[in-house]
Design a protein around this motif. Structure first.
Motif, PDB file in Angstrom:
ATOM      1  N   ARG A   1     -29.155   2.462 -40.946  1.00 57.69           N
ATOM      2  CA  ARG A   1     -29.377   1.541 -39.829  1.00 57.69           C
ATOM      3  C   ARG A   1     -30.860   1.534 -39.422  1.00 57.69           C
ATOM      4  O   ARG A   1     -31.424   0.493 -39.130  1.00 57.69           O
ATOM      5  CB  ARG A   1     -28.493   1.975 -38.644  1.00 57.69           C
ATOM      6  CG  ARG A   1     -28.515   1.011 -37.490  1.00 57.69           C
ATOM      7  CD  ARG A   1     -27.366   0.041 -37.599  1.00 57.69           C
ATOM      8  NE  ARG A   1     -27.428  -0.938 -36.522  1.00 57.69           N
ATOM      9  CZ  ARG A   1     -27.043  -2.185 -36.671  1.00 57.69           C
ATOM     10  NH1 ARG A   1     -26.566  -2.585 -37.821  1.00 57.69           N
ATOM     11  NH2 ARG A   1     -27.107  -3.030 -35.676  1.00 57.69           N
TER      12      ARG A   1
ATOM     13  N   ASN B   1     -26.178  -5.292 -42.155  1.00 55.28           N
ATOM     14  CA  ASN B   1     -26.242  -3.879 -42.505  1.00 55.28           C
ATOM     15  C   ASN B   1     -24.834  -3.314 -42.585  1.00 55.28           C
ATOM     16  O   ASN B   1     -24.108  -3.296 -41.595  1.00 55.28           O
ATOM     17  CB  ASN B   1     -27.081  -3.144 -41.450  1.00 55.28           C
ATOM     18  CG  ASN B   1     -27.278  -1.672 -41.763  1.00 55.28           C
ATOM     19  OD1 ASN B   1     -27.136  -0.832 -40.898  1.00 55.28           O
ATOM     20  ND2 ASN B   1     -27.625  -1.357 -42.983  1.00 55.28           N
TER      21      ASN B   1
ATOM     22  N   TRP C   1     -32.792  -0.497 -41.915  1.00 52.20           N
ATOM     23  CA  TRP C   1     -32.463  -1.916 -41.722  1.00 52.20           C
ATOM     24  C   TRP C   1     -33.220  -2.479 -40.520  1.00 52.20           C
ATOM     25  O   TRP C   1     -33.712  -3.596 -40.561  1.00 52.20           O
ATOM     26  CB  TRP C   1     -30.953  -2.057 -41.555  1.00 52.20           C
ATOM     27  CG  TRP C   1     -30.485  -3.448 -41.298  1.00 52.20           C
ATOM     28  CD1 TRP C   1     -30.290  -4.440 -42.230  1.00 52.20           C
ATOM     29  CD2 TRP C   1     -30.119  -4.019 -40.032  1.00 52.20           C
ATOM     30  NE1 TRP C   1     -29.833  -5.581 -41.610  1.00 52.20           N
ATOM     31  CE2 TRP C   1     -29.726  -5.359 -40.272  1.00 52.20           C
ATOM     32  CE3 TRP C   1     -30.096  -3.535 -38.725  1.00 52.20           C
ATOM     33  CZ2 TRP C   1     -29.305  -6.208 -39.240  1.00 52.20           C
ATOM     34  CZ3 TRP C   1     -29.682  -4.371 -37.709  1.00 52.20           C
ATOM     35  CH2 TRP C   1     -29.290  -5.692 -37.973  1.00 52.20           C
ATOM     36  N   GLN C   2     -33.312  -1.689 -39.437  1.00 53.28           N
ATOM     37  CA  GLN C   2     -34.012  -2.155 -38.236  1.00 53.28           C
ATOM     38  C   GLN C   2     -35.504  -2.281 -38.477  1.00 53.28           C
ATOM     39  O   GLN C   2     -36.164  -3.137 -37.898  1.00 53.28           O
ATOM     40  CB  GLN C   2     -33.734  -1.211 -37.059  1.00 53.28           C
ATOM     41  CG  GLN C   2     -32.316  -1.351 -36.545  1.00 53.28           C
ATOM     42  CD  GLN C   2     -31.991  -0.386 -35.424  1.00 53.28           C
ATOM     43  OE1 GLN C   2     -32.478   0.738 -35.406  1.00 53.28           O
ATOM     44  NE2 GLN C   2     -31.151  -0.820 -34.506  1.00 53.28           N
TER      45      GLN C   2
END
Length: 112
Positions: free
Chosen positions: A33, A46, A36-37
């Motif tokens: 995560r 995601n 992905w951010q």
């Protein structure tokens, strides 16, 4: 690298970028995560490798593209194989990963 992709179609970052202009395509980032951010292919969702099948489109012929961090990462091919086992027919892996995408100087989205 090709042994990891056995039975799976691959797509280059440049080809994915072109295909994205054509519309309906679900792009799945299987990185953490946090990764992905930080940077992702625009519009990518995601999901973990053990994603809930309900997170994918109901249409089994929908185009799906999975990627992770780099060509050595095995998460995207694993997730793509899972999608194929669920009956999806248009499944590809961007084996270059997000590092290949950014190296090609293609646009990224981030949460910041």
């Amino acid at each position: 690298m090709f042994a990891m992709l056995m039975g799976l179609k691959s797509i280059s970052p440049q080809d994915l970028h072109v295909r994205m202009q054509g519309g309906a395509l679900t792009i799945i980032d299987v990185n953490s995560r946090q990764s992905w951010q930080k940077a992702r292919v625009p519009g990518a969702i995601n999901l973990g490798v053990d994603f809930d099948a309900g997170a994918l489109p109901a249409d089994k012929s929908a185009g799906l593209v999975f990627y992770c961090s780099n060509p050595l990462c095995r998460k995207a091919p694993g997730a793509a194989r899972r999608a194929k086992q669920l009956g999806y027919t248009d499944v590809r892996v961007m084996s270059a990963g997000i590092t290949g995408w950014t190296a090609a100087r293609l646009p990224v989205e981030s949460a910041g």
